[in-house]
Design an enzyme around this catalytic site. Structure first.
Site: not given
Ligand code: AMP
Length: 205
Positions: A13, A88, A122, A152, A163
């Site tokens: 996204k 969300r 990532r 992160r 998540r």
């Protein structure tokens, strides 16, 4: 044009919203980025958001809705915007409906296994660039600015799994919600970045 990017964490996204923003010349509003900036600045909102984000949980609806409503009321959103990471939950979508007429919802489809691999690999740079260890050849330095890359906290494998659970329970119902509204466009997010981007541009034409 008023666009929503929907999809699991790590579905692309943010990457694609950043590119589409340039093509459409409208603001890119990422609720995750707003929270991360506040965490960095040590604001009360940042402290509150961090307690949820670190667990892989969602920040409460009332908090997020107020932030987005304030942001969308600004002058630069009059000609359109891209929402990345909002809504969300169904409640967020209902509240959004009261304040904006969305033109299209782009649903980036990527399966869970690929998501876990992608997100756990990532790496970020403070300049905003994003990388994946699979393509870094052991380097830990940003090719654009030379900054040191970092992971992160909420990208650690265990948190990614939480998540994803939250995504399936709270956010995936939005797929049906927007399909019924006639706004949903599925895009295969597992393809190469350029192919995904080309498909998104086709949807937006
Ligand atoms: P993101 O960068 O979009 O993956 O967002 C990072 C984290 O910020 C999420 O895992 C949530 O904890 C929080 N967050 C971002 N957007 C929302 C939202 N619309 N509602 C609730 N929490 C959010």
């Amino acid at each position: 044009m008023k666009v929503i990017f929907l999809g699991a964490p790590g579905s692309g996204k943010g990457t694609h919203a950043t590119r589409v923003k340039l093509a459409l010349d409208v603001p890119h509003i990422s609720t995750g980025d707003i929270f991360r900036e506040n965490i960095k600045g040590g604001t009360p909102l940042g402290l509150l958001a961090k307690s949820y984000i670190d667990k892989g949980a969602l920040v409460p609806d009332e908090v997020v809705i107020k932030i987005v409503a304030d942001r969308l009321s600004r002058e630069d959103c009059k000609k359109g915007f891209i929402l990345d990471g909002f809504p969300r939950t169904i409640r967020q979508a209902e509240e959004l409906k009261k304040i904006a007429d969305i033109d299209v919802v782009i649903n980036l489809v990527v399966d869970d296994e690929a998501i876990v691999k992608r997100v756990a690999g990532r790496r970020m740079c403070r300049c905003g660039e994003t990388y994946n260890v699979a393509f870094l050849n052991g380097s830990n330095v940003c090719a654009k600015c030379g900054g040191e890359l970092y992971q992160r906290d909420d990208d650690k494998e265990e948190t990614v799994k939480s998540r994803l659970e939250v995504y399936h329970k709270e956010t995936a119902p939005l797929i049906d919600y927007y399909r019924k509204e006639g706004l949903l466009k599925d895009v295969d997010g597992a393809q190469s970045i350029d192919k995904v981007y080309a498909d998104i541009l086709k949807v937006l034409q």
